[in-house]
Design an enzyme around this catalytic site. Sequence first.
Site, PDB file in Angstrom:
ATOM      1  N   PHE A   1      -5.724  -8.654   0.715  1.00 42.27           N
ATOM      2  CA  PHE A   1      -5.978  -9.870  -0.048  1.00 42.27           C
ATOM      3  C   PHE A   1      -6.912 -10.839   0.667  1.00 42.27           C
ATOM      4  O   PHE A   1      -7.211 -11.908   0.135  1.00 42.27           O
ATOM      5  CB  PHE A   1      -4.658 -10.591  -0.361  1.00 42.27           C
ATOM      6  CG  PHE A   1      -3.907 -10.011  -1.522  1.00 42.27           C
ATOM      7  CD1 PHE A   1      -4.373 -10.174  -2.817  1.00 42.27           C
ATOM      8  CD2 PHE A   1      -2.729  -9.312  -1.328  1.00 42.27           C
ATOM      9  CE1 PHE A   1      -3.673  -9.648  -3.899  1.00 42.27           C
ATOM     10  CE2 PHE A   1      -2.023  -8.790  -2.405  1.00 42.27           C
ATOM     11  CZ  PHE A   1      -2.495  -8.956  -3.697  1.00 42.27           C
TER      12      PHE A   1
ATOM     13  N   HIS B   1      -3.883  -2.826  13.580  1.00 42.45           N
ATOM     14  CA  HIS B   1      -2.826  -3.603  12.941  1.00 42.45           C
ATOM     15  C   HIS B   1      -1.641  -3.758  13.887  1.00 42.45           C
ATOM     16  O   HIS B   1      -1.537  -3.059  14.902  1.00 42.45           O
ATOM     17  CB  HIS B   1      -2.359  -2.934  11.646  1.00 42.45           C
ATOM     18  CG  HIS B   1      -3.278  -3.150  10.494  1.00 42.45           C
ATOM     19  ND1 HIS B   1      -4.439  -2.423  10.318  1.00 42.45           N
ATOM     20  CD2 HIS B   1      -3.230  -4.019   9.443  1.00 42.45           C
ATOM     21  CE1 HIS B   1      -5.056  -2.828   9.217  1.00 42.45           C
ATOM     22  NE2 HIS B   1      -4.336  -3.780   8.669  1.00 42.45           N
ATOM     23  N   HIS B   2      -0.744  -4.656  13.515  1.00 43.14           N
ATOM     24  CA  HIS B   2       0.501  -4.878  14.244  1.00 43.14           C
ATOM     25  C   HIS B   2       1.335  -3.598  14.274  1.00 43.14           C
ATOM     26  O   HIS B   2       1.175  -2.713  13.421  1.00 43.14           O
ATOM     27  CB  HIS B   2       1.296  -6.009  13.589  1.00 43.14           C
ATOM     28  CG  HIS B   2       1.557  -5.781  12.137  1.00 43.14           C
ATOM     29  ND1 HIS B   2       2.681  -5.130  11.667  1.00 43.14           N
ATOM     30  CD2 HIS B   2       0.836  -6.099  11.033  1.00 43.14           C
ATOM     31  CE1 HIS B   2       2.649  -5.056  10.358  1.00 43.14           C
ATOM     32  NE2 HIS B   2       1.539  -5.642   9.930  1.00 43.14           N
TER      33      HIS B   2
ATOM     34  N   LYS C   1       3.543  -2.004  11.173  1.00 41.50           N
ATOM     35  CA  LYS C   1       2.932  -1.444   9.971  1.00 41.50           C
ATOM     36  C   LYS C   1       3.361   0.009   9.811  1.00 41.50           C
ATOM     37  O   LYS C   1       3.341   0.787  10.770  1.00 41.50           O
ATOM     38  CB  LYS C   1       1.409  -1.555  10.052  1.00 41.50           C
ATOM     39  CG  LYS C   1       0.697  -1.110   8.778  1.00 41.50           C
ATOM     40  CD  LYS C   1      -0.778  -1.478   8.806  1.00 41.50           C
ATOM     41  CE  LYS C   1      -1.499  -1.022   7.552  1.00 41.50           C
ATOM     42  NZ  LYS C   1      -0.924  -1.590   6.324  1.00 41.50           N
TER      43      LYS C   1
ATOM     44  N   PRO D   1      -5.086  -3.476  -1.570  1.00 40.73           N
ATOM     45  CA  PRO D   1      -4.798  -3.066  -0.198  1.00 40.73           C
ATOM     46  C   PRO D   1      -4.968  -4.214   0.796  1.00 40.73           C
ATOM     47  O   PRO D   1      -4.348  -4.219   1.851  1.00 40.73           O
ATOM     48  CB  PRO D   1      -5.832  -1.964   0.065  1.00 40.73           C
ATOM     49  CG  PRO D   1      -6.216  -1.463  -1.284  1.00 40.73           C
ATOM     50  CD  PRO D   1      -6.139  -2.655  -2.186  1.00 40.73           C
TER      51      PRO D   1
ATOM     52  N   THR E   1       0.843  -1.188   0.000  1.00 38.27           N
ATOM     53  CA  THR E   1       0.000   0.000   0.000  1.00 38.27           C
ATOM     54  C   THR E   1       0.884   1.246   0.000  1.00 38.27           C
ATOM     55  O   THR E   1       2.107   1.159   0.045  1.00 38.27           O
ATOM     56  CB  THR E   1      -0.940   0.015   1.214  1.00 38.27           C
ATOM     57  OG1 THR E   1      -0.160  -0.081   2.421  1.00 38.27           O
ATOM     58  CG2 THR E   1      -1.903  -1.163   1.166  1.00 38.27           C
TER      59      THR E   1
ATOM     60  N   GLY F   1      -4.389   0.875   4.105  1.00 38.68           N
ATOM     61  CA  GLY F   1      -4.962   0.931   2.762  1.00 38.68           C
ATOM     62  C   GLY F   1      -6.379   0.392   2.729  1.00 38.68           C
ATOM     63  O   GLY F   1      -7.227   0.890   1.981  1.00 38.68           O
TER      64      GLY F   1
END
EC number: 1.17.1.8
Length: 266
Positions: free
Chosen positions: A128, A155-156, A159, A126, A101, A165
């Site tokens: 899958f 998120h982790h 990132k 952005p 992204t 994204g």
Amino acid sequence: MSQIKIVIAGPRGNMGKEAVKMVEKVTDFELLAVVDSRNNGKMVRDLEGLPPLEVPVYEQMEECLQKHQPDVLIDLTNPKFGRKHMEAAFKFGVSPVVGTTGFTDQDLLELDAIAKSQKIGAIIAPNFAIGAILMMKFAQTAAKYMPDVEIIERHHDRKLDAPSGTAIKTAQLISEVREKKNQGHPEEREELAGARGADYEGMKIHSVRQPGLVAHQEVVFGSVGQTLTIRHDSINRESFMPGIELAVRAVKNIESLVYGLEHLMD
């Protein structure tokens, strides 16, 4: 059944490791080589956490593509290299499938122009995860009837970009069916800057970064006397592999840049 020949960029990353394993398992996929920022001249079997494959490692994308002539490049690196790798792929007639992204709108326009001029398919996604795509589609439907919405993505802590994204793509899809709308009290104020989150056409987007997380998002809708929450959680990075497989199979059937896996799903 003809083999789909593949090169993977970023094999040592968490996503890259899973992609190497996935390509090895799928019977009509063939991994020709990988591109890594180091380890030139080694084999995949020499890289920690990867299967014992006699597959060469390259540091230079163009050298790799020229020597092996794959059908598809799977790029799971970062924004610094994503565009360069796509341009190299176009140069050698290779279709890129990209999970990086951070592309700007101008990047997308320029890459799409190259893809169309050369009639080469390309996919940038952005996210899958099939479930995440369904979450975005469901959110777009809900926004037609409940236009007050906020997005919370988690998120982790490794990132790089915020918002994610996926969150931005969700907001873009919602904006297609929702008029711009300022939410909250018209005179509200932030006692601490950023407390209400990022703003996208009146929608607020909140980013959380913590160790232990992978990829999680909820879209929260509010209306008179009710709320609706649409949530998706990726528990591990294997969750992204069916979407990458779908993109690899689809990319050779298009002649332009597709941004977002939702365009490949009816």
